[in-house]
Each structure stands twice: as structure tokens, then as C-alpha cells.
Design a protein around this motif. Structure first.
Motif, PDB file in Angstrom:
ATOM      1  N   PHE A   1       0.720  -0.952  -0.135  1.00 40.52           N
ATOM      2  CA  PHE A   1       0.135  -0.082  -0.174  1.00 40.52           C
ATOM      3  C   PHE A   1       0.737   0.926   0.381  1.00 40.52           C
ATOM      4  CE2 PHE A   1      -2.515  -2.999   2.786  1.00 40.52           C
ATOM      5  CZ  PHE A   1      -3.181  -3.155   1.118  1.00 40.52           C
ATOM      6  N   PRO A   2       0.140   2.327  -0.362  1.00 41.32           N
ATOM      7  CA  PRO A   2       1.085   3.635  -0.143  1.00 41.32           C
ATOM      8  C   PRO A   2       0.694   4.372   0.981  1.00 41.32           C
ATOM      9  CG  PRO A   2      -0.649   4.063  -1.242  1.00 41.32           C
ATOM     10  CD  PRO A   2      -1.148   2.504  -1.078  1.00 41.32           C
ATOM     11  N   ASP A   3       0.956   4.861   1.708  1.00 39.07           N
ATOM     12  CA  ASP A   3       1.440   5.258   3.214  1.00 39.07           C
ATOM     13  C   ASP A   3      -0.010   5.598   3.482  1.00 39.07           C
ATOM     14  OD1 ASP A   3       3.068   6.654   2.178  1.00 39.07           O
ATOM     15  OD2 ASP A   3       3.262   9.195   1.674  1.00 39.07           O
ATOM     16  N   SER A   4      -0.843   5.114   3.103  1.00 35.64           N
ATOM     17  CA  SER A   4      -2.557   5.843   3.836  1.00 35.64           C
ATOM     18  C   SER A   4      -3.321   4.210   3.824  1.00 35.64           C
ATOM     19  CB  SER A   4      -3.792   6.548   3.126  1.00 35.64           C
ATOM     20  OG  SER A   4      -2.715   8.053   3.734  1.00 35.64           O
ATOM     21  N   LEU A   5      -3.818   3.917   4.356  1.00 41.21           N
ATOM     22  CA  LEU A   5      -4.552   2.074   3.700  1.00 41.21           C
ATOM     23  C   LEU A   5      -5.614   2.959   3.135  1.00 41.21           C
ATOM     24  CD1 LEU A   5      -4.705  -0.723   4.717  1.00 41.21           C
ATOM     25  CD2 LEU A   5      -6.638  -0.185   7.202  1.00 41.21           C
ATOM     26  N   PRO A   6      -6.585   1.866   1.869  1.00 38.40           N
ATOM     27  CA  PRO A   6      -7.606   1.965   1.091  1.00 38.40           C
ATOM     28  C   PRO A   6      -8.573   1.356   1.876  1.00 38.40           C
ATOM     29  CG  PRO A   6      -5.626   0.582   0.412  1.00 38.40           C
ATOM     30  CD  PRO A   6      -5.450   1.237   1.413  1.00 38.40           C
ATOM     31  N   SER A   7      -9.473   2.458   2.093  1.00 37.06           N
ATOM     32  CA  SER A   7     -10.514   1.509   3.033  1.00 37.06           C
ATOM     33  C   SER A   7     -12.047   0.835   1.816  1.00 37.06           C
ATOM     34  CB  SER A   7     -11.025   3.206   3.857  1.00 37.06           C
ATOM     35  OG  SER A   7     -12.530   2.445   4.785  1.00 37.06           O
ATOM     36  N   LEU A   8     -12.116   1.888   0.688  1.00 35.95           N
ATOM     37  CA  LEU A   8     -13.344   1.161   0.672  1.00 35.95           C
ATOM     38  C   LEU A   8     -13.575   2.245  -1.385  1.00 35.95           C
ATOM     39  CD1 LEU A   8     -15.433   3.975   0.338  1.00 35.95           C
ATOM     40  CD2 LEU A   8     -16.051   2.743   2.820  1.00 35.95           C
ATOM     41  N   LEU A   9     -13.857   1.390  -2.106  1.00 40.73           N
ATOM     42  CA  LEU A   9     -13.867   1.621  -3.656  1.00 40.73           C
ATOM     43  C   LEU A   9     -15.636   2.955  -3.287  1.00 40.73           C
ATOM     44  CD1 LEU A   9     -13.057  -1.137  -5.643  1.00 40.73           C
ATOM     45  CD2 LEU A   9     -11.522   1.358  -4.948  1.00 40.73           C
ATOM     46  N   TYR A  10     -15.284   3.922  -3.559  1.00 41.45           N
ATOM     47  CA  TYR A  10     -17.342   4.326  -3.957  1.00 41.45           C
ATOM     48  C   TYR A  10     -17.204   5.643  -5.173  1.00 41.45           C
ATOM     49  CZ  TYR A  10     -14.755   8.572  -2.708  1.00 41.45           C
ATOM     50  OH  TYR A  10     -13.786  10.062  -2.603  1.00 41.45           O
ATOM     51  N   PHE A  59     -12.505   0.513  10.535  1.00 43.95           N
ATOM     52  CA  PHE A  59     -14.007   1.795  10.993  1.00 43.95           C
ATOM     53  C   PHE A  59     -14.502   1.189  12.147  1.00 43.95           C
ATOM     54  CE2 PHE A  59     -18.557   0.945   9.437  1.00 43.95           C
ATOM     55  CZ  PHE A  59     -18.817   2.759   9.661  1.00 43.95           C
ATOM     56  N   LEU A  60     -13.906   2.616  12.485  1.00 42.73           N
ATOM     57  CA  LEU A  60     -15.433   2.170  13.603  1.00 42.73           C
ATOM     58  C   LEU A  60     -15.004   1.066  15.062  1.00 42.73           C
ATOM     59  CD1 LEU A  60     -19.040   1.930  13.090  1.00 42.73           C
ATOM     60  CD2 LEU A  60     -17.785   4.345  13.491  1.00 42.73           C
ATOM     61  N   TYR A  61     -13.590   0.983  15.277  1.00 44.20           N
ATOM     62  CA  TYR A  61     -12.467   0.496  15.423  1.00 44.20           C
ATOM     63  C   TYR A  61     -12.078   0.923  16.570  1.00 44.20           C
ATOM     64  CZ  TYR A  61      -9.821  -3.464  17.707  1.00 44.20           C
ATOM     65  OH  TYR A  61      -8.939  -4.554  18.306  1.00 44.20           O
ATOM     66  N   GLU A  62     -12.394   0.777  17.579  1.00 39.80           N
ATOM     67  CA  GLU A  62     -11.818   1.643  19.361  1.00 39.80           C
ATOM     68  C   GLU A  62     -10.765   2.426  18.860  1.00 39.80           C
ATOM     69  OE1 GLU A  62     -10.274   2.642  23.143  1.00 39.80           O
ATOM     70  OE2 GLU A  62     -10.538   0.868  22.132  1.00 39.80           O
ATOM     71  N   PRO A  63      -9.356   2.014  18.251  1.00 44.47           N
ATOM     72  CA  PRO A  63      -8.027   2.773  19.165  1.00 44.47           C
ATOM     73  C   PRO A  63      -7.592   3.502  17.639  1.00 44.47           C
ATOM     74  CG  PRO A  63      -7.967   0.198  18.507  1.00 44.47           C
ATOM     75  CD  PRO A  63      -9.396   0.276  18.602  1.00 44.47           C
ATOM     76  N   PHE A  64      -9.053   4.342  16.080  1.00 46.58           N
ATOM     77  CA  PHE A  64      -8.675   4.729  15.874  1.00 46.58           C
ATOM     78  C   PHE A  64      -9.987   5.999  15.831  1.00 46.58           C
ATOM     79  CE2 PHE A  64      -7.005   0.445  14.350  1.00 46.58           C
ATOM     80  CZ  PHE A  64      -5.792   0.938  13.536  1.00 46.58           C
ATOM     81  N   GLU A  65      -8.846   7.439  16.004  1.00 45.19           N
ATOM     82  CA  GLU A  65     -10.046   7.769  16.225  1.00 45.19           C
ATOM     83  C   GLU A  65     -10.948   8.800  14.841  1.00 45.19           C
ATOM     84  OE1 GLU A  65      -8.379  11.229  18.954  1.00 45.19           O
ATOM     85  OE2 GLU A  65      -8.532   9.676  20.832  1.00 45.19           O
ATOM     86  N   ASN A  66      -9.508   8.513  14.181  1.00 45.08           N
ATOM     87  CA  ASN A  66      -9.610   9.081  12.812  1.00 45.08           C
ATOM     88  C   ASN A  66     -10.478   7.951  11.850  1.00 45.08           C
ATOM     89  OD1 ASN A  66      -9.757  10.005  10.286  1.00 45.08           O
ATOM     90  ND2 ASN A  66      -8.022   9.356   9.783  1.00 45.08           N
ATOM     91  N   GLN A  67     -11.996   8.738  11.245  1.00 46.12           N
ATOM     92  CA  GLN A  67     -13.342   7.786  11.228  1.00 46.12           C
ATOM     93  C   GLN A  67     -13.463   8.293   9.768  1.00 46.12           C
ATOM     94  OE1 GLN A  67     -13.797   4.625  11.548  1.00 46.12           O
ATOM     95  NE2 GLN A  67     -12.448   4.835  13.583  1.00 46.12           N
ATOM     96  N   LYS A  68     -12.327   8.608   8.618  1.00 45.38           N
ATOM     97  CA  LYS A  68     -12.717   9.137   7.094  1.00 45.38           C
ATOM     98  C   LYS A  68     -14.037   8.529   6.713  1.00 45.38           C
ATOM     99  CE  LYS A  68      -8.716  11.280   6.480  1.00 45.38           C
ATOM    100  NZ  LYS A  68      -7.270  11.101   5.448  1.00 45.38           N
ATOM    101  N   ALA A  69     -13.960   7.169   6.642  1.00 41.92           N
ATOM    102  CA  ALA A  69     -15.122   6.426   5.917  1.00 41.92           C
ATOM    103  C   ALA A  69     -16.509   6.883   6.297  1.00 41.92           C
ATOM    104  CB  ALA A  69     -14.701   4.819   5.982  1.00 41.92           C
ATOM    105  N   PHE A  70     -16.357   6.822   8.494  1.00 42.96           N
ATOM    106  CA  PHE A  70     -17.796   6.993   8.717  1.00 42.96           C
ATOM    107  C   PHE A  70     -18.086   8.275   7.889  1.00 42.96           C
ATOM    108  CE2 PHE A  70     -20.252   8.989  12.540  1.00 42.96           C
ATOM    109  CZ  PHE A  70     -21.348   7.962  12.712  1.00 42.96           C
TER     110      PHE A  70
END
Length: 444
Positions: free
Chosen positions: A97-106, A123-134
């Protein structure tokens, strides 16, 4: 009783035996003979140890400066790596992967958001405050999910079936949510269920029960919490039984949106990237998160066009890691006892990580003394910098540690210390392993 031993004598120079051998062996350099003497000394010490002599032990040590293996003991034999398997997953993730994780295609069509999930575990996993997909999904009232052709196996090959209720073995999925787990937490007299959707599926029993305080039916999302078994506050995290229908219900409950599964002739084309790869890997490696590692390997396989992990692993072994000898590699986390790898190959893998991604990146991802799975070990004074960066690997009767060590003289070395099939307490093995590596640090 733990037997400690010192490697300090191997620094004495010159050895009388080494000098004698250097003079008597034609064509042999003093350096190569010294290396042989060190290897034999390591073998002798491990064979004489009260801790390591009664179990299957392997060790390999590599000097980054001279680019040579300088010590070994059973280093080419195959061991059960446990969570040392995550080193392979780390390499594959950084390579894929590049620098960031691909979450979904849209893609957007009027008020409808079309989604193809890519297996993002954050996605909505407690250790991660950043929730761009949400944030993206919460902007719409209708979501159409284009599901992959096949589903991954919920459990990995060789996983223990009766560990299904433990938080270290969540099920795998193309679209994980909330870490694929339920949190049941008691604070004072208040019981909190997260996600709240499961509140109606938790039966609270005010009675004593031997065993687990919180339980779940084998194939159903029916939970029981036995509050009288423990009067103190607690939190128990239990994997739920995953299904597409459950995902749909959780998404509707969380997003307040209409969710449908639909096949479209025109798949989504835009990719949403979310978390920093380095952040995800650090959160995987330091606490040894099995859920993250399984999903990352699944995502990497999909990213490279594979519907299943098994053929992707074969491709990685033959194309990306041709210098590693034959090994058995079946999952991303090391939960399976089918995995087998030699200490010398763990070192070769870590050498490749160092060469391809750099010292600073890799050592920032791995646990060091006083943090993560090394929280109680390899401690330093406040003014002393960390000297070890390594991944543990522990299953019942097995403990391993592989990574990088900085010696007293400033040398950077790669090591793999693997110990299998012991019956004594794991803490004994950890402490003896720590002392051995501290002696390595002092000897060089």
C-alpha cells in the motif's frame, strides 16, 4: 529457578584457542574462526541452561554493519512462530500500500452512495479516532453495497475453534465493523454494551458461574453476563458471529441510513484512503492485534487481485521473499500452529524490511522496552535511549522474540530467539531470554 549466563567472555581478545586455530587451520581467517567459536559458545550456553536445555530452542544473530551472521543455534530448524508471523504481515502491508490504507471504493449516483468494501479493519474500531469512512457514509441517506464475489473464511486454517469467545480471535470479513466485537463493560452498577445494537442480545444473570464472566453461544449472537461472579468493575470484549445481514443492521443502526446489497454493472471507481499505514502497523505490532493483522493480509491479497489469501501467500513467498527457505505460512496473525519458520529466515525477513523501508520506519512500528508486549522487559533509565525493537510471539508452551538490538558499542544487529514446547511458566522463559539478549548487548 532461572539460570542466567553471560556471553561477556566472547569479547576477550585474543583467545588462546582462537590463536591456535588461526595458526593451525590453513586457509581459514581469524575472523571466520572467531565466528565459529562464538557460535559454539552460544550453543554451549543454551544447551547448559536450566531454562532452554529442556525445550526446543533456536537463535540467530546478524551484524548489520559487517552484513554477516555471527552466531546461531538450531537457526535453520523450523519453529512455531506464533505472533512473529506478524512480521510477514508487516512486510506485505508496507510492500502493498501507499502511505495510507485504502478503506473502500465508492461513487455517487444522485442521493445514493455506491460502496465496495476492501476489508479495512479500522472502521469504527476503538483504537482509531480518525474515521474518514464514517464521515463519508454519514453524509448520505442511502448506501448500496457491491459485495465481492466470495467471502473469506471466518476463521484461519488451524485456529482453535473454542477460542471463538476470546477477543484475540475475531472473525474475518470484507467489511469489518467495531472490530467485529462486542464490549460488555460494568462500571459501578451500570452495564454498558457497545455497540448498543446488542443490548437486546445480552442476558444479565445475577448468579455465580465458574469460568468466563461473559459468554456467547457458539453460532449465535446470544450473550450472557454473570454479574455476581465479579463484584468489581470489568470490561469483556467478545467477537460476534459475523454475517452480511448483521453488518446491514449495524450500519443502519449506526448511520441511520437505508442499506442495500446490489450488483451494479458499473463498479465504484474512487478510492477512499483513511489511516496512516505506519499508525495501523504500530497499533498492530505493539499490542499484537490479531484482528488488524488478519484483515491487513486479506486486504493486501485483494489489492493484488487475489480472491483468497492462500495463493497470495504463495506469490509473496516465491516472488517477494525468494531468499527465505521453505516455510509454512497460513495466516496473518500467527494464531495457527500450522505456521513454521526458521530463526535464520526471521532474520532475513527483518534484514529485507530494514533495507527496503529503513531503520527509522521499522523501529518506530515495533515495540521497544517498556511498551506494548515488552512493557515489563528491556527497561532503560529515563536518560538512556531504547536499545531493542522486537516482536514477541506467544502461544501456550511457545514464546519467541525477533527484531533489532543496539549493542553497548553502538552496533546494530538483527536477532531471532525462538523457544517452543516448554512446560514451565512462560515468564521464566521471557526472563531468561531477556538476560541472554542483555548479555549479547553487553558482549558487543
Amino acid at each position: 529457578m532461572i539460570q542466567y549466563f553471560s556471553l561477556l567472555p566472547i569479547k576477550r581478545n585474543p583467545y588462546q584457542k582462537i590463536l591456535f586455530l588461526c595458526l593451525s587451520l590453513l586457509g581459514a581467517s581469524c575472523a571466520s574462526v572467531k565466528q565459529l567459536a562464538i557460535e559454539k559458545d552460544v550453543t554451549r550456553l543454551l544447551n547448559q541452561s536450566e531454562v532452554f536445555s529442556n525445550q526446543f530452542t533456536g537463535f540467530s544473530l546478524y551484524d548489520l554493519e559487517s552484513e554477516t551472521f555471527i552466531a546461531g543455534h538450531n537457526s535453520t530448524l523450523k519453529f512455531t512462530p506464533a505472533s512473529n508471523t506478524k512480521l510477514l504481515t508487516m512486510y506485505v502491508t508496507l510492500k502493498s500500500f501507499p502511505d495510507s490504507l485504502p478503506s473502500l471504493l465508492y461513487s455517487r449516483e444522485d442521493s445514493l452512495l455506491k460502496i465496495t468494501p476492501l476489508g479495512d479493519p479500522t472502521f469504527l474500531y476503538e483504537p482509531f479516532e480518525n474515521q474518514k469512512a464514517f464521515e463519508l457514509l454519514s453524509q448520505v441517506k442511502g448506501i448500496a453495497i457491491q459485495w465481492p464475489d466470495t467471502d473469506p473464511e471466518l476463521f484461519g486454517s488451524g485456529w482453535a475453534w473454542d477460542d471463538y469467545i476470546y477477543n484475540f480471535q475475531p472473525q474475518r470479513a470484507w467489511w469489518p465493523i467495531y472490530g467485529n466485537t462486542v464490549s460488555i463493560q460494568k462500571v459501578n452498577d451500570t452495564l454498558t454494551i457497545t455497540p448498543p445494537f446488542f443490548e437486546d442480545y445480552v442476558e444479565v444473570l445475577e448468579q455465580t458461574r465458574l469460568g468466563e464472566l461473559v459468554d456467547r453461544e457458539l453460532k449465535f449472537n446470544v450473550f450472557k453476563a454473570y454479574l455476581e461472579s465479579d463484584t468489581s468493575d470489568f470490561e469483556r470484549i467478545i467477537p460476534f458471529e459475523y454475517s452480511r445481514d448483521l453488518l446491514r443492521q449495524l450500519l443502519m443502526d449506526t448511520l441511520n441510513a437505508e442499506i442495500q446489497f446490489a450488483k451494479t454493472s458499473k463498479p465504484p471507481t474512487d478510492t477512499l484512503f483513511t489511516q496512516s499505514i505506519d499508525t495501523v502497523l504500530a497499533k498492530m505490532m505493539k499490542p499484537s492485534d490479531n484482528f488488524l493483522s488478519e484483515q491487513l493480509l486479506l486486504m493486501a491479497a485483494r489489492w493484488h487481485g487475489y480472491k483468497e489469501v492462500k495463493p497470495f501467500i504463495k506469490e509473496v513467498r516465491t516472488t517477494w521473499l525468494p531468499d527465505l527457505t521453505e516455510m509454512v505460512w497460513v495466516d496473518g496473525s500467527g494464531l495457527s500452529r500450522y505456521n513454521l519458520i526458521a530463526p535464520v529466515d526471521q532474520v532475513r525477513l527483518l534484514k529485507r524490511c530494514h533495507d527496503e523501508f529503513g531503520w527509522e520506519k521499522i523501529t518506530a512500528i515495533l515495540p521497544t522496552g517498556g511498551e506494548g508486549t515488552l512493557e515489563e522487559y528491556y527497561l532503560t533509565d529515563e536518560e538512556e535511549p531504547p536499545f531493542i525493537f522486537a516482536k514477541t510471539g506467544t502461544l501456550s508452551n511457545n514464546h519467541n522474540l525477533s527484531g533489532y538490538i543496539i549493542t553497548r558499542s553502538g552496533k546494530r544487529m538483527i536477532f531471532s530467539f525462538m523457544s517452543n514446547h516448554f512446560t514451565q511458566p512462560t515468564d521464566n522463559v521471557k526472563k531468561a531470554m531477556e538476560q541472554f539478549l542483555l548479555d549479547i548487548r553487553n558482549a558487543y
